[in-house]
Design an enzyme around this catalytic site. Structure first.
Site, PDB file in Angstrom:
ATOM      1  CD  GLU A 165      57.763  20.131  13.705  1.00 13.93           C
ATOM      2  OE1 GLU A 165      58.750  19.727  13.085  1.00 13.93           O
ATOM      3  OE2 GLU A 165      57.383  19.604  14.775  1.00 13.93           O
ATOM      4  CG  ASN A 206      50.845  21.217  15.348  1.00 12.81           C
ATOM      5  OD1 ASN A 206      50.290  21.713  16.317  1.00 12.81           O
ATOM      6  ND2 ASN A 206      51.680  20.191  15.455  1.00 12.81           N
ATOM      7  CG  HIS A 242      57.203  19.554  22.356  1.00 17.93           C
ATOM      8  ND1 HIS A 242      56.771  18.375  22.913  1.00 17.93           N
ATOM      9  CD2 HIS A 242      56.805  19.524  21.062  1.00 17.93           C
ATOM     10  CE1 HIS A 242      56.147  17.647  22.007  1.00 17.93           C
ATOM     11  NE2 HIS A 242      56.142  18.328  20.872  1.00 17.93           N
ATOM     12  CD  GLU A 270      53.262  17.889  18.381  1.00 17.86           C
ATOM     13  OE1 GLU A 270      54.430  17.586  18.694  1.00 17.86           O
ATOM     14  OE2 GLU A 270      52.906  18.061  17.192  1.00 17.86           O
ATOM     15  CG  ASP A 272      56.611  17.181  26.004  1.00 14.30           C
ATOM     16  OD1 ASP A 272      57.135  18.288  25.762  1.00 14.30           O
ATOM     17  OD2 ASP A 272      56.701  16.221  25.216  1.00 14.30           O
TER      18      ASP A 272
END
Length: 476
Positions: A165, A206, A242, A270, A272
């Site tokens: 990030e 990432n 996400h 990651e 979801d």
């Protein structure tokens, strides 16, 4: 991501609309299709991919949590246990208990491990963020941290999220302590330190909100392109994914492909898909179609190596704490029951059996033979080199049997007697139950016609040590 750190919502891109008829069908399908017999990880392994999950060490003592994690996933990522605040809480004092526990658990269950994360602006001890160090000192601190942490796990991890990030939504650099103190060069320096600490681990950048083509993803793309031109050791890009219900980017696959075309692996790291709670049949159906779509996008990109869900169960998801009113983002509900989303992903992977119950145990099934592009083919020959007590050494020879050069290979087999690979060299291993998948390393994937290469491994056996048959190979 953790429960305690804010992350902005995923950028609203093209919505995937589901009709009422499709919603009804998808919800009904949750009880009739998926992958209980083999687990999602084994279905993915048959396609040369992994399906992973974030694991929290403090939940592994919960039987249902561990059972589902071990049955369904062939890769794990420590949720918090390898971040800076956990591994170096005070300067020069390192702690690996939580990370070691997850690595040991994964090894015992044939799962590969992604390290997460070496350099991140968040979950950073105050002695780093507020230390007032000059550029030279902070660079040395960062290099020392990477050297110790990545060095501690040398040879045990499939990959590392080296830097996490580092960009803002508009494509500018996030003004972290590393950026403001060291400058733009800190990311390349971190990757160089990681390569020195663990030469065999895949090194990833990432980030979130880079799933579609936008200002942020383009800035990351330009950085990766520059790194490849400059010889900075970067092997992959992680797209956190996400997402908000109905907002899978329409250009996800195209975006993954453009990064892959730079010569790096890509992964959804990651995943979801959160919804406004409470859930209902319509929302669950849309979520299922979203998981199906993102899985297919990965499968359609040759260098998309796998997908990691950010958690095992809705029960412990970070989402409700960070986004009030939202939740239910994962494949299993609070009671570890498979949701329609499980079917959506399982169907994309080729699953056809009933959804699992929380207590269902993993069961071995024959590995599906992988396929090669037209004009490319390979063979795999398995042999036992040595055997002792409850251990053995094996070797597999991979040969290009086609008329054209190949750029990579995937070998798959199922052990007949429950054997477990304990260490493997000259390849990248995924094992889930009896099923084993080995992919080439960066240095031994390219084979001219009639050329061959080998990889070897050690393993454990009990009772019998029969050779697997068939042992299949797919070229790429």
């Amino acid at each position: 991501m953790t429960k305690s750190v804010f992350r902005p919502p995923a950028t609203a891109l093209a919505a995937l609309a589901a009709t009422a008829l499709a919603a009804t069908a998808l919800v009904a399908a949750a009880t009739t299709t998926a992958s209980a017999a083999t687990g999602l990880g084994q279905l993915a392994a048959a396609k040369g991919r992994y399906i992973g999950t974030a694991l929290a060490n403090n939940h592994l003592g919960e039987s249902a949590y561990a059972t589902v994690a071990d049955r369904e996933f062939n890769s794990v990522t420590p949720e918090n246990e390898m971040k800076w605040d956990a591994t170096e809480p005070s300067r020069g004092s390192f702690s690996y208990g939580g990370g070691d526990a997850i690595v040991n658990h994964a090894q015992a269950h044939g799962q590969s491990v992604r390290g997460h994360t070496l350099v991140w602006h968040s979950q950073l001890p105050s002695w780093v963020s507020n230390g007032g160090f000059n550029a030279a000192t902070l660079t040395s601190i960062m290099q020392n941290h990477i050297s110790n942490v990545a060095g501690h796990y040398k040879g045990k991890l499939y990959a590392w999220d080296v830097v996490n990030e580092a960009f803002n939504e508009d494509g500018t650099r996030r003004q972290s302590v590393f950026q403001t103190t060291i400058g733009d060069g800190y990311i390349a320096t971190a990757f160089q330190a990681a390569r020195a600490a663990d030469p065999t681990a895949k090194l990833y950048y990432n980030d979130y909100n880079i799933e579609g083509i936008n200002a942020k993803s383009t800035a990351v793309y330009n950085m990766v392109k520059a790194f490849k031109q400059q010889g900075v050791p970067i092997d992959g890009v992680g797209f956190q994914t996400h997402l908000i219900l109905g907002q899978v980017p329409s250009d996800l696959q195209a975006n993954l492909q453009r990064f892959a075309d730079l010569g790096v692996d890509v992964a959804l790291t990651e995943v979801d898909v959160r919804m406004q709670t409470p859930a209902d049949s319509g929302k669950l159906a849309t979520q299922s179609s979203n998981y199906n779509a993102l899985t297919k996008a990965c499968l359609n990109v040759a260098r998309c190596v796998g997908i990691t869900l950010w958690g095992v169960t809705d029960k412990y998801s970070w989402v409700p704490d960070v986004f009030p009113g939202y939740g239910a983002p994962l494949l299993f509900d609070d009671n570890y029951n498979a949701k329609p989303a499980y079917t959506g992903m399982g169907t994309a992977l080729g699953g056809t059996t009933s959804s699992p119950s929380p207590s269902a145990s993993p069961s071995a099934s024959p590995s599906t033979s992988p396929s090669s592009p037209p004009g490319r083919s390979c063979s795999a020959t398995y042999r036992t080199v040595n055997q002792w007590n409850t251990g053995f050494q094996g070797e597999v020879t991979v040969a290009n049997t086609g008329a054209s050069a190949i750029g990579g290979w995937t070998v798959i087999w199922a052990f007949p007697n429950g054997q477990t690979v304990t260490q493997l060299w000259n390849g990248t291993l995924s094992q889930s139950g009896a099923n084993v998948t080995v992919r080439n390393m960066s240095y031994n994937g390219s084979l001219a016609p009639n050329a061959s290469t080998t990889f070897g491994f050690t393993g454990d056996w009990s009772g019998a040590n029969g050779a697997p048959s068939p042992v299949t190979c797919a070229a790429s």
